[in-house]
Design a protein around this motif. Structure first.
Motif, short mmCIF file in Angstrom:
data_model
loop_
_atom_site.label_atom_id
_atom_site.label_comp_id
_atom_site.label_asym_id
_atom_site.label_seq_id
_atom_site.Cartn_x
_atom_site.Cartn_y
_atom_site.Cartn_z
N LEU A 8 -42.04 -18.36 34.87
CA LEU A 8 -40.80 -17.96 35.56
C LEU A 8 -40.89 -18.32 37.04
O LEU A 8 -39.91 -18.77 37.63
CB LEU A 8 -40.56 -16.46 35.37
CG LEU A 8 -40.34 -16.01 33.92
CD1 LEU A 8 -40.32 -14.49 33.82
CD2 LEU A 8 -39.05 -16.60 33.34
N GLN A 9 -42.09 -18.12 37.62
CA GLN A 9 -42.27 -18.48 39.04
C GLN A 9 -42.08 -19.98 39.23
O GLN A 9 -41.45 -20.42 40.20
CB GLN A 9 -43.67 -18.03 39.50
CG GLN A 9 -43.91 -18.21 40.99
CD GLN A 9 -43.02 -17.31 41.86
OE1 GLN A 9 -42.94 -16.11 41.65
NE2 GLN A 9 -42.33 -17.91 42.85
N LYS A 10 -42.61 -20.75 38.28
CA LYS A 10 -42.48 -22.21 38.36
C LYS A 10 -41.01 -22.63 38.24
O LYS A 10 -40.54 -23.52 38.96
CB LYS A 10 -43.30 -22.86 37.23
CG LYS A 10 -43.70 -24.26 37.53
CD LYS A 10 -44.76 -24.73 36.57
CE LYS A 10 -45.04 -26.20 36.77
NZ LYS A 10 -45.87 -26.74 35.72
N MET A 11 -40.28 -21.96 37.33
CA MET A 11 -38.86 -22.27 37.17
C MET A 11 -38.13 -21.99 38.49
O MET A 11 -37.30 -22.78 38.94
CB MET A 11 -38.25 -21.43 36.03
CG MET A 11 -38.71 -21.89 34.66
SD MET A 11 -38.33 -20.68 33.36
CE MET A 11 -36.62 -21.06 33.04
N ARG A 12 -38.46 -20.87 39.09
CA ARG A 12 -37.84 -20.53 40.38
C ARG A 12 -38.20 -21.58 41.43
O ARG A 12 -37.33 -22.04 42.18
CB ARG A 12 -38.33 -19.14 40.82
CG ARG A 12 -37.73 -18.66 42.11
CD ARG A 12 -38.80 -18.60 43.19
NE ARG A 12 -38.22 -18.31 44.48
CZ ARG A 12 -38.37 -19.05 45.56
NH1 ARG A 12 -39.09 -20.15 45.54
NH2 ARG A 12 -37.83 -18.71 46.70
N ASP A 38 -34.57 -16.88 28.16
CA ASP A 38 -35.95 -16.87 28.68
C ASP A 38 -36.55 -15.47 28.75
O ASP A 38 -37.73 -15.28 28.48
CB ASP A 38 -35.98 -17.47 30.11
CG ASP A 38 -35.46 -18.89 30.16
OD1 ASP A 38 -35.96 -19.72 29.37
OD2 ASP A 38 -34.55 -19.18 30.97
N ILE A 39 -35.72 -14.49 29.17
CA ILE A 39 -36.24 -13.11 29.34
C ILE A 39 -35.45 -12.14 28.47
O ILE A 39 -34.21 -12.13 28.50
CB ILE A 39 -36.10 -12.63 30.82
CG1 ILE A 39 -36.87 -13.55 31.78
CG2 ILE A 39 -36.58 -11.19 30.96
CD1 ILE A 39 -36.69 -13.17 33.27
N LEU A 40 -36.17 -11.34 27.69
CA LEU A 40 -35.55 -10.25 26.92
C LEU A 40 -35.85 -8.96 27.68
O LEU A 40 -37.02 -8.59 27.83
CB LEU A 40 -36.13 -10.18 25.51
CG LEU A 40 -36.06 -11.48 24.68
CD1 LEU A 40 -36.72 -11.27 23.31
CD2 LEU A 40 -34.61 -11.94 24.51
N ALA A 78 -40.13 -15.56 24.19
CA ALA A 78 -39.50 -15.05 25.42
C ALA A 78 -40.44 -14.14 26.21
O ALA A 78 -41.40 -13.58 25.67
CB ALA A 78 -38.23 -14.29 25.07
N PHE A 79 -40.14 -13.98 27.48
CA PHE A 79 -40.84 -13.04 28.35
C PHE A 79 -40.19 -11.67 28.13
O PHE A 79 -38.96 -11.54 28.22
CB PHE A 79 -40.66 -13.49 29.80
CG PHE A 79 -41.41 -12.68 30.81
CD1 PHE A 79 -42.78 -12.88 31.00
CD2 PHE A 79 -40.76 -11.74 31.59
CE1 PHE A 79 -43.48 -12.15 31.96
CE2 PHE A 79 -41.46 -11.00 32.55
CZ PHE A 79 -42.82 -11.21 32.73
#
Ligand code: KIV
Length: 265
Positions: A8-12, A38-40, A78-79
């Motif tokens: 998620l940090q990389k996506m950001r 991506d996130i539940l 998912a995260f």
């Protein structure tokens, strides 16, 4: 492979928008992640949409453990983030750690805690001991009685400055993500620019790194007592199936088509 906090940090960092939806059971966990979510977020909004309550205040840790377990069993990719329900994060950092540890054991990769700078010590305590935390600021439904209703936050200069300071303090304390609910889009944009961690918006404009909505709201099946928020969009309009509605939500988040200015403040 499961999405992690690092992913998620990389996506950001690379500017890829992150899609998130609330989820409370195994069947939807599988459907949502296969539709690209991506996130539940196992949100305490289950108090409203599953239990029919007017607020989230009566949701218990046992409720959250049950639904987090359901989601975890239905998910492979998912995260998974789980809300700490009212009363489980306010007593002390030690007590919060014990409660959060149960949610992590049930299958969450991160817990979400409502509160501004007052929660900094607790967030530091948890993150130093291996529990990733998403801090939740702006409209905090667990503080509905203090806020005097479900109202947009951060509209005055003073409130906006306070929220910016809270965001910085919480990141410094070790928060791994920051959720902002119902605040002006311009303020959310400034906070997102200032922080290094990913921000998640709900009614906070298109410039947050991630967007989240309540699943039942995007499916147009929630007719509860809370009045319909401006930031909700029914993705079943024009969709032939639930899968298609969720895929459209993900596409619109990733391409920055959602939210539009009409969904914000
Ligand atoms: O419980 C919930 O659904 C939330 C929303 C603000 C996303 O926390």
């Amino acid at each position: 492979m499961r999405i992690t906090q690092k992913t998620l940090q990389k996506m950001r960092d690379t500017g890829e928008k992150i899609s998130a939806l609330t989820c409370y059971d195994a069947s939807f966990a599988s459907l949502l992640e296969n539709s690209g979510v991506d996130i539940l977020l196992v949100g305490d909004s289950l108090g409203n949409v599953l239990q029919g309550e007017k607020t989230t205040l009566s949701v218990t840790l046992d409720d959250m453990l049950y639904h987090t377990g359901c989601v975890a069993r239905g998910s492979r990719k998912a995260f998974i983030m789980a809300d700490m329900p009212f009363g489980t994060s306010q007593v002390s950092p030690e007590n919060t750690f014990e409660n959060a540890a149960e949610l992590i054991s049930a299958g969450a990769s991160m817990v979400k805690i409502e509160g501004g700078r007052v929660m900094a010590e607790t967030i530091k305590f948890l993150s130093l001991r291996g529990i990733p935390v998403c801090a939740h600021i702006g409209l905090m439904p667990q503080s509905v009685h203090m806020l005097g209703g479900y109202k947009v936050q951060g509209k005055s200069t003073n409130q906006a400055n306070q929220l910016m300071e809270d965001a910085i303090i919480l990141e410094e304390a070790g928060a791994g993500m920051l959720l902002m609910e119902a605040i002006p889009a311009i303020l959310a944009k400034k906070i997102t620019k200032k922080l290094v961690i990913p921000t998640i918006g709900i009614g906070a404009g298109v410039d947050c790194d991630a967007q989240v909505l309540v699943l039942y709201d995007i499916l147009g099946i929630y007719s509860g007592t809370k009045s319909k928020s401006k930031f909700i969009k029914n993705f079943m309009d024009g969709a032939g199936s639930i899968n298609e509605a969720v895929e459209n939500y993900v596409k619109e988040v990733k391409s920055k088509k959602f939210p539009k200015s009409e969904h914000g403040f």
